[in-house]
Design a protein around this motif. Structure first.
Motif, short mmCIF file in Angstrom:
data_model
loop_
_atom_site.label_atom_id
_atom_site.label_comp_id
_atom_site.label_asym_id
_atom_site.label_seq_id
_atom_site.Cartn_x
_atom_site.Cartn_y
_atom_site.Cartn_z
N ILE A 267 50.42 45.24 22.36
CA ILE A 267 49.57 46.53 22.47
C ILE A 267 48.39 46.23 23.45
O ILE A 267 48.03 45.21 23.69
N SER A 268 47.82 47.38 24.21
CA SER A 268 46.89 47.44 24.90
C SER A 268 45.54 46.93 24.38
O SER A 268 45.26 47.93 23.35
N HIS A 269 44.74 45.99 24.82
CA HIS A 269 43.53 45.84 24.45
C HIS A 269 42.49 47.12 24.92
O HIS A 269 41.80 47.71 24.22
N THR A 270 42.62 47.03 26.47
CA THR A 270 42.17 48.33 27.08
C THR A 270 42.98 49.43 27.50
O THR A 270 43.96 49.18 28.37
N ILE B 97 39.42 50.98 23.37
CA ILE B 97 39.36 49.42 23.36
C ILE B 97 40.21 49.26 22.01
O ILE B 97 39.36 49.54 20.84
N ALA B 98 41.37 48.61 21.79
CA ALA B 98 42.06 48.27 20.46
C ALA B 98 41.30 47.28 19.66
O ALA B 98 41.04 46.31 20.54
N PRO B 99 41.34 47.34 18.54
CA PRO B 99 40.75 46.34 17.84
C PRO B 99 41.89 45.27 17.51
O PRO B 99 42.51 44.83 16.53
N ILE B 100 42.02 44.32 18.55
CA ILE B 100 42.81 43.21 18.55
C ILE B 100 42.29 42.35 17.43
O ILE B 100 43.39 41.68 16.93
N LYS B 101 41.01 42.18 17.19
CA LYS B 101 40.70 41.29 16.18
C LYS B 101 41.56 41.38 14.88
O LYS B 101 42.20 40.71 14.01
N GLU B 102 41.41 42.86 14.38
CA GLU B 102 41.92 43.25 13.10
C GLU B 102 43.45 43.20 13.23
O GLU B 102 44.23 42.83 12.20
N GLU C 126 37.86 34.69 18.95
CA GLU C 126 37.35 35.68 17.86
C GLU C 126 38.64 37.01 18.09
O GLU C 126 38.90 37.33 16.56
N LEU C 127 39.00 37.36 19.10
CA LEU C 127 40.01 38.18 19.26
C LEU C 127 41.30 37.70 18.57
O LEU C 127 42.26 38.52 17.85
N GLY C 128 41.78 36.50 18.70
CA GLY C 128 42.62 35.88 17.87
C GLY C 128 44.18 36.34 18.40
O GLY C 128 45.36 35.89 17.72
N ALA C 129 44.21 36.90 19.54
CA ALA C 129 45.69 37.19 20.03
C ALA C 129 46.35 35.96 20.41
O ALA C 129 45.78 35.03 20.87
N ASP C 130 47.78 35.96 20.51
CA ASP C 130 48.49 34.70 20.65
C ASP C 130 48.74 34.76 22.47
O ASP C 130 48.74 33.47 22.85
N PHE C 131 48.80 35.92 23.11
CA PHE C 131 48.97 36.08 24.32
C PHE C 131 48.20 37.00 24.72
O PHE C 131 48.10 38.24 24.23
#
Lengths: 444, 444
Positions: free
Chosen positions: A219-222, A229-234, A263-268
């Motif tokens: 998913i796009s963060h931006t 701005i997508a809620p990447i953390k959640e 904080e964001l926690g994304a893998d990539f």
């Protein structure tokens, strides 16, 4: 405020002047490497002095931002409100870029002895900038390359599902589409509101779409098309709770937002630092979380792909335009001297003002959320009865303001997009509003 | 002799000056875009005038080559005999590079409206330069990327065999090794002589290694380690007779040899124009023969990968450092003005002289063939009892000559490699020989 750059630059100068690099001039002019370094030092001194003077001054269009905007390289009179496509470089970045090309051009051999350590310095700097480890940072060409590295490198089987949002950039759609066509994975679109009402609305949409076959959320963060701005953390939390990997396309994130990978926690996480960070086009960031590196194959391989123990294994890409990496380092320095909190606040203050004024206009529909957690420096909207192209052309002709058309008919996102970076002023936004009001007034 | 460039450059200037680009100055100096264009025009005028004066003068170190060497960008006094790693740029190439970065930096938006057509012009120019169709030309980052695009894109199954030579570059080995480890294909090495005695020796070695499972022959056209120019034409014929695809790694080919894709017959051909052609590092050529494009998947995908009908489908790579493409176009112009036949003849004349003088030295073993069909501008050798590093260091310290160590113990190729490009003179070669004789004399 980081002034180590000046020291590093001096050290670097000494290294090169030993081989008479400092004496070289460019194209027969007096533009020596020494001069370029001096020009850069002057810029940083000016910002540092402004910082101490205007430490509390976040006010609209104060001396601080006005002075700062002079340090960007613009065509005379151009008002750049589309750095979302490609942004202008701060002057020190451009100076470093041509300085480094010059050094490389005149003595490639010595340059290649010098470059590797410098590249690691930039990697460390970039890692610190996004709160990651240098072992998680890969220099790519751009966001698209990072997204493809993620899609290519994961061992997905026929029938495995990848969830993407309905508002992805082509660079975040096609890597998965190719894998769908070639290897039989299944790509599913999760609809996003334009704008969504809340974080929960987004997270719930993805939660509903997850099946036992879902392996990846991409998913796009931006979101380039709506400015979300997508809620990447959640979403990362949701993904990990279900044993799913999360890939974030954050083309606009670097340099617009204060990013924190932990904080964001994304893998990539893929980004293009030449949109908001001021780097030259052609250099990108691909972050690969340490814990998932064993799951990702490199896409491009030469020496090291099977021996490096860290993210460098994704960077065995052969010879490149290394001056871009030096310039990226300079771009990070430039933002660090200003302060990343201050930049994000300014970008959002400008966008907030823009949205407030836009929302007063009859027939105008904002595609961007007014929630500061769900929006940043990209603002998209449409106006009933006015072609997006007409808005773009009018603002360019009347005010020399650059914005862009954006969107697609199918999801009702056709409109224009405005980027409000730190070199934009509230006055510029007033010009945009004035121009749009004029168009609305003469709509018929 | 191609003078269309000057006309194009004028047209381009007009296009930009309409938007006041010509008035821009770089870094506060008087180095305007107009000045850069003028500097370039002067260089071409000088070469054109030399061409008409010295049309029959192919003699060693005549006025022609001496004058020409002044048009390259060198560090003062440096004698570059390792452009096999990265070569110096002709001054017009560097001028175009920084000019274009400047244009892009000051107004990225207008630049992006202008760039696509210009890119196609360079593609056409490059296609003509190698006798291919523009529909077969892909702009990559470098040779390694091209080789990976070939390895990634072919649908090879477990057990399918790929033949490589024993002297491949890592960028031509690892793409297949990755595929071996990930998908179970089998990579087999075919031994090559150092140097091989004849074309037949090479072709026979490959013929012997072919089995019904062989799907690909992947071989260096320009062997970086020994300087061999492999007989791609004959190997392509062998491959095609057996229903096998041929992938050529010609990192050094562009700008060293007059290339003709139709004659060579390779299905895929990757090159790095920043070694011998004078382009900046970071731009590469990947040629994909029209007839095999349906067999090759793109590796990196965004808009167009599944709709383009030609080689462009391998080039949906996202945003890049486009000034590198402009500079590549300039590098082609520069060689065209000199003449490609003339360049290849000069490169080989220099190498022939070097090999002749080297072969007189006691204990020296040439790793490069003296057959002009099996060799080009790269010459590799070793000297009994003298460490390669010692040769490199001595030539640098004594004469400011840059060469490099190369090779591997396992195949007895450890030694040094010398590149003899057109900016090298017979006098420089004499210095190399003098230096080596000194080392040999003081060997013990």
């Amino acid at each position: 405020m980081d002034l180590t750059r000046q020291t590093n630059s001096e050290k670097e100068m000494q290294g090169f002047s030993r081989r008479d690099f400092a004496k070289l001039i460019i194209g027969g002019s007096a533009l020596s490497i020494y001069t370029l370094n001096q020009l850069n030092a002057a810029v940083y001194q000016s910002i540092t002095s402004l910082n101490s003077k205007y430490i509390r001054d976040e006010s609209p269009d104060g001396v601080y931002w006005e002075a700062l905007s002079k340090h960007f390289l613009f065509q005379d009179g151009l008002i750049m409100m589309n750095n979302g496509t490609v942004g202008p470089m701060p002057k020190p970045v451009f100076n470093t870029l041509i300085k480094t090309f010059k050094i490389q051009a005149t003595n490639p051999f010595d340059f290649y002895n010098y470059f590797p350590q410098k590249k690691e310095d930039v990697r460390t700097k970039l890692a610190r900038f996004i709160n990651a480890s240098p072992e998680e940072v890969v220099f790519t060409r751009n966001t698209t390359e990072g997204m493809n590295f993620a899609a290519n490198g994961l061992d997905l089987k026929e029938g495995d599902e990848v969830l993407i949002s309905s508002l992805e950039h082509p660079g975040g759609i096609h890597p998965w589409k190719l894998k769908e066509k070639r290897f039989g994975i299944v790509v599913k679109e999760v609809p996003l509101g334009v704008p969504p009402k809340s974080v929960d609305e987004i997270v719930d949409a993805f939660k509903k779409a997850i099946t036992p076959k879902t392996k990846v959320i991409s998913i796009s963060h931006t979101v380039y098309i709506t400015g979300l701005i997508a809620p990447i953390k959640e979403l990362s939390k949701l993904a990990h709770k279900n044993g799913i990997l999360l890939v974030a396309d954050s083309a606009h994130g670097l340099g617009m937002l204060k990013l924190d990978m932990k904080e964001l926690g994304a893998d990539f996480f893929a980004s293009s630092p030449y949109k908001w960070l001021g780097a030259p086009a052609g250099i990108g960031l691909f972050y690969v979380k340490k814990e998932v590196q064993e799951k990702l194959w490199p896409t491009i391989a030469t020496t090291g792909w099977d021996t490096y123990k860290s993210a460098e294994k994704y960077e065995t890409l052969g010879q490149r335009a290394d001056p871009l990496t030096f310039a990226l380092g300079e771009a990070i320095d430039f933002q660090n001297v200003i302060g990343r909190d201050r930049i994000e606040r300014r970008v959002k203050a400008l966008a907030t003002y823009l949205k407030k004024e836009l929302s007063k206009i009859r027939g105008l529909r904002l595609h961007t959320s007014d929630d500061l957690y769900l929006s940043g420096g990209l603002t998209a909207f449409s106006i009933k009865g006015i072609e997006p192209e007409k808005i773009v052309n009018y603002l360019r002709e009347k005010y020399n303001i650059v914005i862009r058309t954006i969107g697609r008919e199918k999801d009702n996102t056709e409109g224009v997009r405005i980027s409000t970076h730190i070199f934009v002023s509230f006055k510029h936004i007033d010009m945009v509003i004035e121009g749009i009001k004029h168009l609305v007034k003469h709509r018929d």
